[in-house]
Design a protein around this motif. Structure first.
Motif, PDB file in Angstrom:
ATOM      1  N   THR A 159      -7.034  -0.400  -5.490  1.00  0.00           N
ATOM      2  CA  THR A 159      -6.958  -1.648  -4.726  1.00  0.00           C
ATOM      3  C   THR A 159      -7.049  -2.881  -5.626  1.00  0.00           C
ATOM      4  O   THR A 159      -6.790  -3.995  -5.169  1.00  0.00           O
ATOM      5  CB  THR A 159      -8.078  -1.707  -3.669  1.00  0.00           C
ATOM      6  N   ALA A 162      -3.148  -2.788  -7.421  1.00  0.00           N
ATOM      7  CA  ALA A 162      -2.031  -2.708  -6.473  1.00  0.00           C
ATOM      8  C   ALA A 162      -2.291  -3.533  -5.209  1.00  0.00           C
ATOM      9  O   ALA A 162      -1.424  -4.280  -4.767  1.00  0.00           O
ATOM     10  CB  ALA A 162      -1.756  -1.260  -6.091  1.00  0.00           C
ATOM     11  N   GLY A 163      -3.497  -3.386  -4.641  1.00  0.00           N
ATOM     12  CA  GLY A 163      -3.815  -4.101  -3.407  1.00  0.00           C
ATOM     13  C   GLY A 163      -4.299  -3.147  -2.331  1.00  0.00           C
ATOM     14  O   GLY A 163      -4.388  -1.927  -2.555  1.00  0.00           O
ATOM     15  N   SER A 170       1.332  -3.994  -1.248  1.00  0.00           N
ATOM     16  CA  SER A 170       0.735  -3.118  -2.261  1.00  0.00           C
ATOM     17  C   SER A 170       1.749  -2.072  -2.720  1.00  0.00           C
ATOM     18  O   SER A 170       1.844  -1.749  -3.916  1.00  0.00           O
ATOM     19  CB  SER A 170      -0.506  -2.416  -1.692  1.00  0.00           C
TER      20      SER A 170
END
Length: 237
Positions: A159, A162-163, A170
């Motif tokens: 996270t 990437a998100g 993401s």
């Protein structure tokens, strides 16, 4: 068996490669009592310093908040299964040490390694997208019930780099990092909302409805849903 074509296979970990209990029981119980000592013993580590600052900010703590108050926030996040970056960072560091010292071993579902090896041997590239930190991912794969499988993976995403796993941007970021068209990536996860986000960016998806796992009876909608990797073949286009 359902046949798919792709150049990249991206996999989730919890509930997909390992039983959920591996994280929620084994790993969480290992990290919980070690968070405070780790923060104290690594007080000058820039990674820990940054994580503590984020915890104070996100947890609404004053700058003067001590380790006990910080740990209380972390335990609250763990109890609520919150995927919050500084928590994952500290957990990953602790788990990394645990695997290195032989305290931890990752238990994989029996169908996992045969499938991963088959895809790797066919020339597909493999990557991981998990809420657990990249450091934690690599450590987890270095000592598993099937040995060290780190060499099977070309890329790791969490996270931080990437998100959030339930948001389409993401997956767009991962596709860009991989240098691959979204349509040539297939994502395996047990969480329908994650699959929805991947599809929104044009990825192929497969839902893992493993018996006994939290999402075994979930509604996977239009996503292909299987109980085992053995039900799916993936080949290069």
């Amino acid at each position: 068996m359902t046949a798919l074509t792709a150049r990249w296979v991206v996999v989730d970990i919890e509930g997909t490669l390992t039983p959920t209990s591996q994280v929620h029981v084994v790993l969480y119980d290992y990290a919980r009592p070690r968070l405070g000592p780790w923060i104290t013993d690594h007080a000058s580590d820039p990674v820990v310093v940054d994580a503590v600052a984020q915890i104070r900010s996100l947890g609404g703590l004053p700058d003067s908040a001590g380790v006990d108050e910080i740990v209380a926030v972390l335990h609250g996040w763990m109890d609520a299964d919150q995927k919050i970056a500084p928590l994952k960072t500290l957990q990953g560091l602790i788990w990394q040490r645990g695997y290195a010292e032989g305290d931890l071993v990752t238990e994989l579902f029996p169908d996992v390694v045969p499938a991963l090896r088959a895809w790797h041997d066919k020339g597909l590239d493999l990557a991981v997208f998990s809420s657990g930190s990249v450091a934690g991912q690599v450590a987890a794969f270095s000592r598993t019930s099937e040995g060290d499988i780190t060499s099977l993976f070309s890329s790791h995403f969490d996270t931080v780099n990437a998100g959030p796993k339930r948001e389409a941007p993401s997956y767009r970021a991962i596709a860009s990092a991989l240098g691959a068209p979204s349509a040539e990536i297939v994502f395996f996860s047990d969480v329908p909302a994650e699959l929805d986000a991947a599809v929104a960016d044009g990825w192929q998806t497969v839902g893992l409805a493993r018996p006994g796992e939290p999402f075994a009876d979930a509604d996977f909608g239009t996503h292909l849903a299987v109980k085992s990797f053995a039900e799916v073949s993936v080949d290069l286009p």
